[in-house]
Scaffold this motif. Structure first.
Motif, PDB file in Angstrom:
ATOM      1  N   VAL A  41      -7.910  16.002  -2.424  1.00  0.00           N
ATOM      2  CA  VAL A  41      -8.146  14.669  -1.845  1.00  0.00           C
ATOM      3  C   VAL A  41      -6.934  13.767  -2.064  1.00  0.00           C
ATOM      4  N   LEU A  42      -6.388  13.781  -3.270  1.00  0.00           N
ATOM      5  CA  LEU A  42      -5.265  12.892  -3.584  1.00  0.00           C
ATOM      6  C   LEU A  42      -4.008  13.269  -2.799  1.00  0.00           C
ATOM      7  N   THR A  43      -3.696  14.546  -2.735  1.00  0.00           N
ATOM      8  CA  THR A  43      -2.509  14.940  -1.970  1.00  0.00           C
ATOM      9  C   THR A  43      -2.722  14.708  -0.483  1.00  0.00           C
ATOM     10  N   GLY A  44      -3.954  14.874  -0.023  1.00  0.00           N
ATOM     11  CA  GLY A  44      -4.256  14.591   1.374  1.00  0.00           C
ATOM     12  C   GLY A  44      -4.085  13.121   1.714  1.00  0.00           C
ATOM     13  N   ALA A  45      -4.236  12.247   0.691  1.00  0.00           N
ATOM     14  CA  ALA A  45      -4.072  10.808   0.896  1.00  0.00           C
ATOM     15  C   ALA A  45      -2.614  10.373   0.800  1.00  0.00           C
ATOM     16  N   GLY A  46      -1.724  11.308   0.457  1.00  0.00           N
ATOM     17  CA  GLY A  46      -0.304  10.971   0.427  1.00  0.00           C
ATOM     18  C   GLY A  46       0.358  11.068  -0.933  1.00  0.00           C
ATOM     19  N   PHE A  47      -0.398  11.372  -1.987  1.00  0.00           N
ATOM     20  CA  PHE A  47       0.199  11.545  -3.308  1.00  0.00           C
ATOM     21  C   PHE A  47       0.966  12.866  -3.348  1.00  0.00           C
ATOM     22  N   ILE A  62      -2.518   2.481  -9.870  1.00  0.00           N
ATOM     23  CA  ILE A  62      -2.177   3.813  -9.367  1.00  0.00           C
ATOM     24  C   ILE A  62      -1.673   3.723  -7.935  1.00  0.00           C
ATOM     25  N   GLU A  63      -2.352   2.934  -7.123  1.00  0.00           N
ATOM     26  CA  GLU A  63      -1.938   2.795  -5.728  1.00  0.00           C
ATOM     27  C   GLU A  63      -0.542   2.176  -5.633  1.00  0.00           C
ATOM     28  N   ALA A  64      -0.297   1.186  -6.508  1.00  0.00           N
ATOM     29  CA  ALA A  64       0.984   0.474  -6.437  1.00  0.00           C
ATOM     30  C   ALA A  64       2.151   1.294  -6.975  1.00  0.00           C
ATOM     31  N   LEU A  84       1.241   6.178  -5.598  1.00  0.00           N
ATOM     32  CA  LEU A  84       0.922   6.715  -4.268  1.00  0.00           C
ATOM     33  C   LEU A  84       2.175   7.063  -3.492  1.00  0.00           C
ATOM     34  N   HIS A  85       3.191   6.204  -3.534  1.00  0.00           N
ATOM     35  CA  HIS A  85       4.393   6.458  -2.754  1.00  0.00           C
ATOM     36  C   HIS A  85       5.608   6.770  -3.640  1.00  0.00           C
TER      37      HIS A  85
END
Length: 220
Positions: free
Chosen positions: A125-131, A212-214, A217-218
């Motif tokens: 799920v996390l890698t699918g979201a861009g992690f 985590i998002e900030a 994620l990118h």
């Protein structure tokens, strides 16, 4: 016919005894008495208490992740924030159901491959979201350790599962009487630390996930 003694049965019995005796009172001898066997019979399965704790933690983890394991990654529809929130909320709820549950679970080694399937789901799920994969792992481990640490602290305040009884050390009115004149901001901090712990957990988890998002994620 006598019940077959195995590691799972011993771990389940130990978890059942936790609310009566706590972690300090949980011994192989006490578990053997509950199972109506001699203590040496348990040493065939566990060399020491740490091995027992590892098995208990594995049992707890299987209980926590059973719904996710059954549903798979598609059940969360790629919503990584919801996945982390629901997983950690469920983990806290499970651990609070056992006296010293946080201490039992923290720092243990899971004993079989059961954790691999839910971990693969988290990572998917996390890698699918861009992690990136290593950032996904860091994201999961961050919310995981936040949850375990929070529960350990929470159970020092409310040590009896399901009961509102508060350890007198954390009595908020007493703290205000003793500290209020000289340390007013510390009293306010104590109200936040030791007051509504359920709300505190939710607030903290949202802050962790936002961080985590900030930052992850990118990130590279």
């Amino acid at each position: 016919m006598a019940t077959r003694l195995d590691r799972k049965l011993v771990a389940e019995t130990a978890l059942r005894l936790l609310n009566d005796v706590g972690l300090d009172g949980l011994t192989l001898r006490r578990i053997a008495k509950e199972l109506d066997v001699q203590a040496p019979a348990l040493y065939w399965h566990f060399k020491n208490k740490q091995e027992l704790l590892d098995e208990m933690a594995t049992e707890l983890y299987e209980r926590m992740t059973a719904p996710l394991t059954a549903a798979g990654a598609d059940a969360v529809d790629g919503d990584w924030k919801a996945l982390l929130t629901e997983t950690c909320t469920g983990m806290r709820r499970t651990l609070l159901g056992y006296r010293d549950g946080g201490k039992v679970f923290g720092g243990t080694r899971l004993r079989n491959s059961a954790p691999m399937r839910p971990m693969e789901t988290y990572m998917t799920v996390l890698t699918g979201a861009g992690f990136r994969p290593h950032r996904a792992a860091r994201a999961w481990f961050t919310v995981y350790t936040y949850t375990i640490g929070y529960v350990i602290e929470e159970q020092s305040i409310f040590p009896v599962p399901g009961e509102p009884w508060r350890d007198p050390t954390y009595d908020l009115e007493d703290r205000e009487r003793r500290l209020g004149a000289d340390f007013p901001l510390t009293v306010v901090a104590g109200e936040e630390f030791f007051g509504d712990t359920a709300r505190g957990f939710e607030d903290g988890l949202r802050a962790v996930i936002a961080g985590i998002e900030a930052t992850l994620l990118h990130g590279r």
